[in-house]
Design a protein around this motif. Structure first.
Motif, PDB file in Angstrom:
ATOM      1  N   LYS A  47      -7.365   3.046   0.482  1.00 30.51           N
ATOM      2  CA  LYS A  47      -8.470   2.933  -0.365  1.00 30.51           C
ATOM      3  C   LYS A  47      -9.397   3.875  -0.623  1.00 30.51           C
ATOM      4  CE  LYS A  47     -10.477   3.053   4.937  1.00 30.51           C
ATOM      5  NZ  LYS A  47     -11.298   3.075   5.867  1.00 30.51           N
ATOM      6  N   TRP A  48      -8.772   4.346  -0.589  1.00 27.41           N
ATOM      7  CA  TRP A  48      -9.752   5.654  -0.954  1.00 27.41           C
ATOM      8  C   TRP A  48      -8.408   5.487  -2.990  1.00 27.41           C
ATOM      9  CZ3 TRP A  48     -13.612   7.218   1.229  1.00 27.41           C
ATOM     10  CH2 TRP A  48     -13.926   6.816   2.228  1.00 27.41           C
ATOM     11  N   LEU A  49      -8.033   5.891  -2.898  1.00 37.14           N
ATOM     12  CA  LEU A  49      -6.829   5.850  -3.785  1.00 37.14           C
ATOM     13  C   LEU A  49      -7.615   4.671  -4.904  1.00 37.14           C
ATOM     14  CD1 LEU A  49      -3.250   6.405  -3.677  1.00 37.14           C
ATOM     15  CD2 LEU A  49      -4.485   7.595  -4.366  1.00 37.14           C
ATOM     16  N   ALA A  50      -8.301   4.706  -6.479  1.00 35.05           N
ATOM     17  CA  ALA A  50      -8.859   4.451  -7.302  1.00 35.05           C
ATOM     18  C   ALA A  50      -7.331   3.489  -8.224  1.00 35.05           C
ATOM     19  CB  ALA A  50      -9.001   4.514  -8.493  1.00 35.05           C
ATOM     20  N   PRO A  51      -8.153   1.933  -8.432  1.00 36.78           N
ATOM     21  CA  PRO A  51      -6.334   0.789  -8.703  1.00 36.78           C
ATOM     22  C   PRO A  51      -5.570   1.857  -9.762  1.00 36.78           C
ATOM     23  CG  PRO A  51      -9.038   0.086  -8.521  1.00 36.78           C
ATOM     24  CD  PRO A  51      -8.685   1.400  -8.534  1.00 36.78           C
ATOM     25  N   GLU A  52      -6.601   2.728 -10.761  1.00 41.65           N
ATOM     26  CA  GLU A  52      -5.509   3.229 -11.991  1.00 41.65           C
ATOM     27  C   GLU A  52      -4.709   4.031 -11.505  1.00 41.65           C
ATOM     28  OE1 GLU A  52      -9.417   5.665 -12.041  1.00 41.65           O
ATOM     29  OE2 GLU A  52      -8.851   3.261 -12.194  1.00 41.65           O
ATOM     30  N   HIS A  53      -5.095   4.892 -10.316  1.00 46.11           N
ATOM     31  CA  HIS A  53      -3.757   5.766  -9.587  1.00 46.11           C
ATOM     32  C   HIS A  53      -3.118   4.469  -8.992  1.00 46.11           C
ATOM     33  CE1 HIS A  53      -7.752   9.143  -9.589  1.00 46.11           C
ATOM     34  NE2 HIS A  53      -6.885   8.772 -10.806  1.00 46.11           N
ATOM     35  N   PHE A 101      -0.911   4.177 -11.603  1.00 45.47           N
ATOM     36  CA  PHE A 101       0.125   5.530 -11.691  1.00 45.47           C
ATOM     37  C   PHE A 101       1.598   5.358 -10.999  1.00 45.47           C
ATOM     38  CE2 PHE A 101       0.710   9.599 -12.389  1.00 45.47           C
ATOM     39  CZ  PHE A 101       1.136   9.994 -13.491  1.00 45.47           C
ATOM     40  N   LEU A 102       0.651   5.532  -9.543  1.00 41.81           N
ATOM     41  CA  LEU A 102       2.043   6.287  -8.728  1.00 41.81           C
ATOM     42  C   LEU A 102       3.128   5.061  -8.873  1.00 41.81           C
ATOM     43  CD1 LEU A 102      -0.299   7.204  -5.637  1.00 41.81           C
ATOM     44  CD2 LEU A 102       0.798   8.758  -7.398  1.00 41.81           C
ATOM     45  N   LEU A 103       2.561   4.045  -8.327  1.00 42.20           N
ATOM     46  CA  LEU A 103       3.901   2.983  -8.453  1.00 42.20           C
ATOM     47  C   LEU A 103       4.914   3.383  -9.523  1.00 42.20           C
ATOM     48  CD1 LEU A 103       1.540  -0.260  -6.932  1.00 42.20           C
ATOM     49  CD2 LEU A 103       3.780   1.665  -5.959  1.00 42.20           C
ATOM     50  N   ILE A 104       4.161   3.408 -10.498  1.00 45.00           N
ATOM     51  CA  ILE A 104       4.844   3.390 -12.223  1.00 45.00           C
ATOM     52  C   ILE A 104       6.275   4.654 -11.730  1.00 45.00           C
ATOM     53  CG2 ILE A 104       5.354   3.820 -13.764  1.00 45.00           C
ATOM     54  CD1 ILE A 104       2.397   2.088 -14.870  1.00 45.00           C
ATOM     55  N   ILE A 105       5.444   5.478 -11.361  1.00 44.53           N
ATOM     56  CA  ILE A 105       6.779   6.820 -11.303  1.00 44.53           C
ATOM     57  C   ILE A 105       7.722   6.458 -10.190  1.00 44.53           C
ATOM     58  CG2 ILE A 105       6.323   9.165 -10.339  1.00 44.53           C
ATOM     59  CD1 ILE A 105       5.121   9.006 -13.311  1.00 44.53           C
ATOM     60  N   SER A 106       7.416   5.939  -9.546  1.00 49.42           N
ATOM     61  CA  SER A 106       8.395   6.194  -8.302  1.00 49.42           C
ATOM     62  C   SER A 106       9.007   4.786  -9.048  1.00 49.42           C
ATOM     63  CB  SER A 106       7.165   4.915  -6.897  1.00 49.42           C
ATOM     64  OG  SER A 106       6.054   6.103  -6.611  1.00 49.42           O
ATOM     65  N   LEU A 107       8.915   3.775  -9.706  1.00 49.07           N
ATOM     66  CA  LEU A 107      10.161   3.300 -10.254  1.00 49.07           C
ATOM     67  C   LEU A 107      10.740   3.759 -10.922  1.00 49.07           C
ATOM     68  CD1 LEU A 107       8.404  -0.022 -10.546  1.00 49.07           C
ATOM     69  CD2 LEU A 107      10.161   0.026  -8.774  1.00 49.07           C
TER      70      LEU A 107
END
Length: 69
Positions: free
Chosen positions: A35-41, A44-50
């Protein structure tokens, strides 16, 4: 050699693929419930992970664990 048995290379690729899938699932759950991460972060983390096979999910998990402290 038996053509039905996998070679060392095939076993290696299978293990690396399974590690990637497990790390990717961990990132999806970790980022989804954070809940502490912003939606854009999160996106970004999901795209980098993929896009980056093993290092991307590992770094995303590291970032999400470091932000909660």
């Amino acid at each position: 050699m038996n053509p039905l048995l996998p070679t060392g290379w095939e076993l290696f690729i299978t293990v690396v693929g399974m590690i990637h899938v497990v790390l990717l699932l961990a990132v999806i759950f970790r980022v989804g419930f954070d809940k502490w991460l912003a939606p854009e972060h999160k996106i970004f983390l999901l795209i980098i992970s993929l896009l980056v096979p093993i290092i991307g999910p590992a770094m995303s998990l590291l970032v999400t664990f470091r932000t909660n402290k």
